[in-house]
Design a protein around this motif. Sequence first.
Motif, PDB file in Angstrom:
ATOM      1  N   ALA A 120      -3.602  -2.863  -0.791  1.00  8.18           N
ATOM      2  CA  ALA A 120      -4.344  -1.872  -1.567  1.00  8.18           C
ATOM      3  C   ALA A 120      -4.370  -2.315  -3.030  1.00  8.18           C
ATOM      4  N   ALA A 135      -3.100  -4.420   5.303  1.00 12.87           N
ATOM      5  CA  ALA A 135      -4.104  -4.503   4.238  1.00 12.87           C
ATOM      6  C   ALA A 135      -3.432  -4.261   2.898  1.00 12.87           C
ATOM      7  N   SER A 157      -6.071   3.777  -5.283  1.00 17.22           N
ATOM      8  CA  SER A 157      -6.172   2.405  -4.794  1.00 17.22           C
ATOM      9  C   SER A 157      -7.234   2.324  -3.716  1.00 17.22           C
ATOM     10  N   ASP A 208       0.862  -1.181   0.000  1.00 18.86           N
ATOM     11  CA  ASP A 208       0.000   0.000   0.000  1.00 18.86           C
ATOM     12  C   ASP A 208       0.897   1.229   0.000  1.00 18.86           C
ATOM     13  N   SER A 241      -8.564  -0.210  -0.345  1.00 19.01           N
ATOM     14  CA  SER A 241      -8.259  -1.300   0.567  1.00 19.01           C
ATOM     15  C   SER A 241      -9.408  -1.455   1.547  1.00 19.01           C
TER      16      SER A 241
END
Length: 240
Positions: A174, A172, A217, A133, A219
Motif C-alpha cells: 500500500a 500487495a 493509502s 499495508d 494498493s
Amino acid sequence: MPELIHDNLIVLARIITIIPLMLAVTLFMGKRTIGEMPVFDFLIIVILGALVGADIADPEIEHLPTAIAIIAIGLFQKAIVKWKISNRKIGKLLTLGPTIVIQDGTLLYENMRKIQYSIDNILFMLRQKDVFDIRDVETAIVEPNGALSVLKKQSKMPATREDLQLQQQASAIAFPVISDGYIHHDTLTHFNLDEEWLRKQLAEQNIIGMNQIFFASISHPQSLHISLKERKLNIPPIKH
C-alpha cells in the motif's frame, strides 16, 4: 613533554580500570538496561557515560571518587528496579506506558500525536515487521521502550491460512496517497489516477475536506484505505 607522557599514561590506566568496572556494573544492573532501555534506565546509562567520559578525558579528576560513583549509581538503579517491581504505582511513574497506534487497520491520530510519532515513523516500523499495508494490522502498539509490537489480522497470519488450506493471495504494497491532509500526486500518477478520481472516491464515503484525513493509502487494484483524524474505535485497554 614528560608531563604529557604522564597524563597519557594516567588516561590509559583509567581506561584499563574503568572498562572492567563499567562492564561489571552493567551486568549487575541486568540485561533490561541493554535490551529494553526504558526511560529511567536510559537516564542511568547517559549519566554513567558522562561520568566515565569526564574521568577518562581529564586526568585532573580524582579517579577513585568516579569509581565509587559508578558503583553507587549501579546500586541505586538496582534498588529502583526492585522498587518498581514491588510497587506498581511507582513503576507507572518511572516507565512510559504502551500506546496503541493502529486498531482494526486504522491509524489513531490522537494517540500518535500524544507520543509524537509521525506517520513515517509508524510506516517504517511496520515495514521492519514485514507489514506493507496497515489494513493487515489488527493492533499495533508502541511499547515503553519505543519498539512496535504488531498483531496481524487473523486472515493475514500464514499459519492460519495453511491450517485452513486456503489459497494464498499475493501480497500487495500500500502506497501513501494522503498524509495528514497532504496529497501525494506522484502516487496517483503511479496508478494512472488523478486528484479528481481521489476526491470522487472520498465523496462516496462522505468525506469532503482533506483536513479530515490523517492517512490514506492505495494498493492494487486501485483499493483506497482511509484513516480519519476523528474516528471512534473500540480500543482494547493495553496496560504496562
